[in-house]
Design a protein around this motif. Structure first.
Motif, PDB file in Angstrom:
ATOM      1  N   ARG A 250       0.753  -1.259  -0.051  1.00  0.00           N
ATOM      2  CA  ARG A 250       0.053   0.043  -0.060  1.00  0.00           C
ATOM      3  C   ARG A 250       1.050   1.285  -0.044  1.00  0.00           C
ATOM      4  O   ARG A 250       0.432   2.344  -0.339  1.00  0.00           O
ATOM      5  N   TYR A 251       2.194   1.330   0.272  1.00  0.00           N
ATOM      6  CA  TYR A 251       2.896   2.252   0.212  1.00  0.00           C
ATOM      7  C   TYR A 251       2.989   2.980  -1.106  1.00  0.00           C
ATOM      8  O   TYR A 251       3.354   4.040  -1.198  1.00  0.00           O
ATOM      9  N   LEU A 252       2.755   2.034  -1.954  1.00  0.00           N
ATOM     10  CA  LEU A 252       3.005   2.552  -3.237  1.00  0.00           C
ATOM     11  C   LEU A 252       1.749   3.057  -3.845  1.00  0.00           C
ATOM     12  O   LEU A 252       1.849   3.645  -5.180  1.00  0.00           O
ATOM     13  N   LEU A 253       0.754   2.946  -3.484  1.00  0.00           N
ATOM     14  CA  LEU A 253      -0.514   3.627  -3.960  1.00  0.00           C
ATOM     15  C   LEU A 253      -0.475   4.897  -4.008  1.00  0.00           C
ATOM     16  O   LEU A 253      -0.360   5.640  -2.873  1.00  0.00           O
ATOM     17  N   PRO A 254      -0.810   5.473  -5.189  1.00  0.00           N
ATOM     18  CA  PRO A 254      -0.991   6.659  -5.501  1.00  0.00           C
ATOM     19  C   PRO A 254      -2.156   7.432  -4.741  1.00  0.00           C
ATOM     20  O   PRO A 254      -2.992   6.939  -4.740  1.00  0.00           O
ATOM     21  N   LEU A 255      -1.947   8.881  -4.585  1.00  0.00           N
ATOM     22  CA  LEU A 255      -3.372   9.639  -3.945  1.00  0.00           C
ATOM     23  C   LEU A 255      -4.334   9.894  -4.796  1.00  0.00           C
ATOM     24  O   LEU A 255      -5.585   9.785  -4.500  1.00  0.00           O
ATOM     25  N   ALA A 256      -4.023   9.213  -6.222  1.00  0.00           N
ATOM     26  CA  ALA A 256      -5.051   9.391  -7.203  1.00  0.00           C
ATOM     27  C   ALA A 256      -6.024   8.155  -6.880  1.00  0.00           C
ATOM     28  O   ALA A 256      -7.172   8.251  -7.561  1.00  0.00           O
ATOM     29  N   THR A 257      -5.542   7.036  -6.370  1.00  0.00           N
ATOM     30  CA  THR A 257      -6.375   5.806  -6.382  1.00  0.00           C
ATOM     31  C   THR A 257      -7.526   5.812  -6.008  1.00  0.00           C
ATOM     32  O   THR A 257      -7.946   6.691  -4.812  1.00  0.00           O
TER      33      THR A 257
ATOM     34  N   ILE B 271       1.709   8.854   4.625  1.00  0.00           N
ATOM     35  CA  ILE B 271       0.159   9.285   4.326  1.00  0.00           C
ATOM     36  C   ILE B 271      -0.599   8.046   4.776  1.00  0.00           C
ATOM     37  O   ILE B 271      -1.743   8.292   5.393  1.00  0.00           O
ATOM     38  N   GLY B 272      -0.245   6.934   4.252  1.00  0.00           N
ATOM     39  CA  GLY B 272      -1.174   5.610   4.733  1.00  0.00           C
ATOM     40  C   GLY B 272      -1.332   5.459   6.002  1.00  0.00           C
ATOM     41  O   GLY B 272      -2.532   5.290   6.446  1.00  0.00           O
ATOM     42  N   GLY B 273      -0.297   5.648   7.134  1.00  0.00           N
ATOM     43  CA  GLY B 273      -0.678   5.433   8.405  1.00  0.00           C
ATOM     44  C   GLY B 273      -1.281   6.647   9.079  1.00  0.00           C
ATOM     45  O   GLY B 273      -2.108   6.719   9.838  1.00  0.00           O
ATOM     46  N   PHE B 274      -1.088   8.008   8.274  1.00  0.00           N
ATOM     47  CA  PHE B 274      -1.656   8.926   8.912  1.00  0.00           C
ATOM     48  C   PHE B 274      -3.402   8.842   8.695  1.00  0.00           C
ATOM     49  O   PHE B 274      -4.198   9.318   9.511  1.00  0.00           O
ATOM     50  N   ARG B 275      -3.677   8.258   7.464  1.00  0.00           N
ATOM     51  CA  ARG B 275      -4.966   8.177   7.174  1.00  0.00           C
ATOM     52  C   ARG B 275      -5.922   7.427   8.389  1.00  0.00           C
ATOM     53  O   ARG B 275      -6.866   7.470   8.866  1.00  0.00           O
TER      54      ARG B 275
ATOM     55  N   TYR C 139      -1.501  14.346  -6.667  1.00  0.00           N
ATOM     56  CA  TYR C 139      -2.071  12.940  -6.934  1.00  0.00           C
ATOM     57  C   TYR C 139      -1.197  11.809  -7.119  1.00  0.00           C
ATOM     58  O   TYR C 139      -1.568  10.402  -7.199  1.00  0.00           O
ATOM     59  N   CYS C 140       0.047  12.177  -7.621  1.00  0.00           N
ATOM     60  CA  CYS C 140       1.138  11.120  -7.989  1.00  0.00           C
ATOM     61  C   CYS C 140       1.828  10.653  -6.844  1.00  0.00           C
ATOM     62  O   CYS C 140       2.283   9.442  -6.874  1.00  0.00           O
ATOM     63  N   LEU C 141       1.671  11.397  -5.638  1.00  0.00           N
ATOM     64  CA  LEU C 141       2.345  10.989  -4.488  1.00  0.00           C
ATOM     65  C   LEU C 141       1.907   9.743  -4.170  1.00  0.00           C
ATOM     66  O   LEU C 141       0.913   9.385  -3.776  1.00  0.00           O
ATOM     67  N   PRO C 142       2.962   8.834  -3.627  1.00  0.00           N
ATOM     68  CA  PRO C 142       2.366   7.347  -2.962  1.00  0.00           C
ATOM     69  C   PRO C 142       1.973   7.597  -1.549  1.00  0.00           C
ATOM     70  O   PRO C 142       2.653   8.555  -0.877  1.00  0.00           O
ATOM     71  N   LEU C 143       1.189   6.505  -0.990  1.00  0.00           N
ATOM     72  CA  LEU C 143       0.939   6.700   0.351  1.00  0.00           C
ATOM     73  C   LEU C 143       2.433   6.404   1.327  1.00  0.00           C
ATOM     74  O   LEU C 143       2.093   6.943   2.422  1.00  0.00           O
ATOM     75  N   GLY C 144       3.272   6.024   0.714  1.00  0.00           N
ATOM     76  CA  GLY C 144       4.704   5.886   1.453  1.00  0.00           C
ATOM     77  C   GLY C 144       5.292   7.255   1.741  1.00  0.00           C
ATOM     78  O   GLY C 144       6.092   7.486   2.409  1.00  0.00           O
TER      79      GLY C 144
ATOM     80  N   SER D  46       2.999   0.856  10.626  1.00  0.00           N
ATOM     81  CA  SER D  46       3.289   2.156  10.621  1.00  0.00           C
ATOM     82  C   SER D  46       2.648   3.056  11.713  1.00  0.00           C
ATOM     83  O   SER D  46       3.396   3.790  12.314  1.00  0.00           O
ATOM     84  N   TYR D  47       1.307   2.884  12.016  1.00  0.00           N
ATOM     85  CA  TYR D  47       0.801   3.473  13.333  1.00  0.00           C
ATOM     86  C   TYR D  47       1.043   3.042  14.403  1.00  0.00           C
ATOM     87  O   TYR D  47       1.220   3.825  15.519  1.00  0.00           O
ATOM     88  N   ARG D  48       1.610   1.550  14.411  1.00  0.00           N
ATOM     89  CA  ARG D  48       1.862   1.236  15.857  1.00  0.00           C
ATOM     90  C   ARG D  48       3.431   1.890  16.489  1.00  0.00           C
ATOM     91  O   ARG D  48       3.439   1.963  17.412  1.00  0.00           O
ATOM     92  N   ARG D  49       4.061   2.115  15.423  1.00  0.00           N
ATOM     93  CA  ARG D  49       5.365   2.681  15.620  1.00  0.00           C
ATOM     94  C   ARG D  49       4.959   4.180  16.214  1.00  0.00           C
ATOM     95  O   ARG D  49       5.721   4.812  17.187  1.00  0.00           O
TER      96      ARG D  49
END
Length: 518
Positions: free
Chosen positions: A172-179, A374-378, A447-452, A481-484
């Motif tokens: 999921r770290y590679l999923l772009p914000l456009a997903t 960003i993924g953990g932030f969500r 939108y290109c930026l990945p969730l990582g 990610s959010y555990r840390r």
């Protein structure tokens, strides 16, 4: 006679079903203006009378709490991850979104912003990110299967499903914000009105379009989940008695508009737009070209600063990419007069019915400046009992590499080079599109930026919420990610208030977990 008297003095509690949201809001509001029971109020209220009441008391007199009584469920489907984060950024919000942990987002599609001649470059970058998502997911799944044999007592499908979820945690770290994603929300009409107004003020075209669709959905007839069955019933009744069938159709198939009155005036928020413009300029002037200083993942800010310094720093924080501590150092050095000017900027354009900007909610005992992917932030973003100030997305902080104790690393799975190449390529496209000069290039490029990608946000809360987040998000079933982040929050509180550390029922995130348990 005594039975009648007892019934008149006993507490009566009953649930309500079938009333239109605005009609129900009117009926509840009448408790303060009438001695009628809820049943009696609903029996005499029509949608037209509710509209007249709301126009008078809500819009003319400003009794906004009335709108808290009308709750509306929405389904919002095929919006980007970026737009979803914008949508749910409300203090009073309830909903659920598709999980990147349990669903393969490869087939979700994506949102394409208007980039003119640069659109093919954007599309190629998104397709490359999804291809890398596929390969990283498959590579990690293969490594997990080699590292963790299936126990005899575990069914093959459960084993496969569990390890796929672990692989998705990495991919999921590679999923772009456009997903594209989908979500459901249940909000009261006041929250909906402020949500629509805020989204109409967004810098992102997709988000502004989403606001219009939300407003339209609230004013048009809602989708009736029982319509198919009701149509059949009405036809059957009509085949026996046409007049009775028509009455049944009028009652069961009538169009219901959930909030046609309460959101009809929701528009672009000039207070928000003008304040954002001026505060961004003030932050840029204050910090100049100073580089962003290194900062920890979690920084618990000390609370010995004057309230005025906190207010000014909080107002500027969402409009730059500096840490709270670095920004505060410059704010604290300002004269009292300049400090007052900065604070005044935050209220300068406030209209009659505008709530103060979120940054004015100051004075919380625990303030965590968090820099995470960003993924953990969500996931952290879902906590509503704290105040959150979000910064924009940028490449300035770099990106995270997924590391989970006890799980094969990227290097061990032989996908590290591919992961880094994919992230670097996405960042390169982001910079190219950002500097392309097309309209709204800086926004569309994100939108290109990945969730990582690392992003920064300030979380302000009381002690109870700090304990709750640390306990919940450190759990072994959570994403690493959010555990840390939760672990670092706990350590920061324990270091500052050691006498309170024993109250935390915390999970040490450095201890390897059983990857076959979720």
């Amino acid at each position: 006679m005594s039975d009648i008297k007892n019934k008149m003095t006993e507490t009566d509690v009953y649930a309500i079903h079938g009333a239109d949201p605005e009609v129900l809001a009117y009926a509840m509001a009448k408790y303060s203006r009438s001695a009628l029971t809820m049943k009696e109020s609903l029996a005499e209220i029509s949608a037209q009378r509710a509209e007249q009441f709301l126009n008078t008391f809500y819009f003319q007199y400003g009794h906004r709490s009335i709108a808290d009584l009308a709750h509306i469920p929405f389904a919002v489907e095929r919006l980007s991850l970026l737009a979803a984060i914008e949508l749910v950024d409300e203090q009073r919000w309830d909903g659920q979104e598709r999980s990147t942990r349990y669903q393969n987002f490869r087939t979700s599609g994506w949102y394409t912003p208007d980039l003119g001649a640069k659109t093919p470059a954007f599309t190629a970058a998104i397709e490359a990110s999804f291809a890398a998502y596929d390969r990283i997911s498959a590579g990690m799944l293969e490594a997990l299967k080699k590292a963790i044999p299936r126990p005899e007592e575990m069914k093959p499908e459960a084993y496969e499903r569990t390890l796929k979820a672990r692989a998705f945690d990495v991919a999921r770290y590679l999923l772009p914000l456009a997903t594209n994603t989908s979500l459901g929300q249940i909000v009261n009409a006041r929250t909906l009105e402020t949500q629509v107004s805020r989204l109409l003020t967004s810098r992102f075209a997709e988000v502004r379009q989403l606001a219009e669709k939300l407003r339209l959905a609230a004013t048009e007839p809602a989708w009736n989940v029982q319509r198919g069955a009701a149509e059949v019933l009405c036809e059957e009744i009509g085949s026996v008695d046409a007049a009775c069938g028509q009455r049944a159709s009028d009652a069961l198939l009538r169009p219901v508009k959930t909030a046609p009155t309460l959101v009809k005036y929701a528009g672009r928020n000039d207070y928000l737009a003008e304040s954002r413009r001026e505060l961004a300029a003030a932050a840029a002037e204050l910090m100049g070209s100073e580089p962003i200083a290194p900062a920890p993942v979690v920084d618990l800010i000390d609370d010995d600063e004057p309230l005025e310094v906190e207010l000014a720093t909080s107002l500027l924080y969402p409009h730059c990419h500096y840490s709270y501590r670095q920004l505060r150092g410059h704010v604290a050095a300002l004269s009292e007069a300049r400090l007052a000017e900065l604070i005044a900027l935050g209220a300068k354009h406030r209209g009659r019915h505008d709530e103060l900007l979120r940054a004015f909610s100051a004075g919380r005992g625990f303030r965590f400046d968090i820099l995470m992917d960003i993924g953990g932030f969500r996931d952290m973003h879902r906590h509503r009992r704290c105040l959150q100030l979000l910064q924009g997305y940028t490449d300035a902080h770099g990106y995270e590499e997924p590391v989970c104790p006890g799980q094969p690393t990227l290097a061990e799975a032989r996908i590290e080079a591919e992961y880094k190449a994919a992230m670097d390529a996405a960042f390169a496209t982001y910079r190219s599109l950002r500097d392309s000069g097309v309209p709204e290039a800086a926004e569309s490029a994100q939108y290109c930026l990945p969730l990582g990608t690392r992003t920064r946000a300030m979380f302000k809360m009381d002690f109870a919420e700090a304990l709750y987040i640390a306990e919940l998000r450190s759990g072994v079933a959570g994403h690493f990610s959010y555990r840390r982040v939760a672990w670092e929050m706990y350590k920061a509180v324990a270091a500052k208030h050691p006498a309170l550390a024993h109250l935390f029922r915390i999970e040490d995130v450095n201890v390897p977990v059983d990857l076959l348990k979720r």
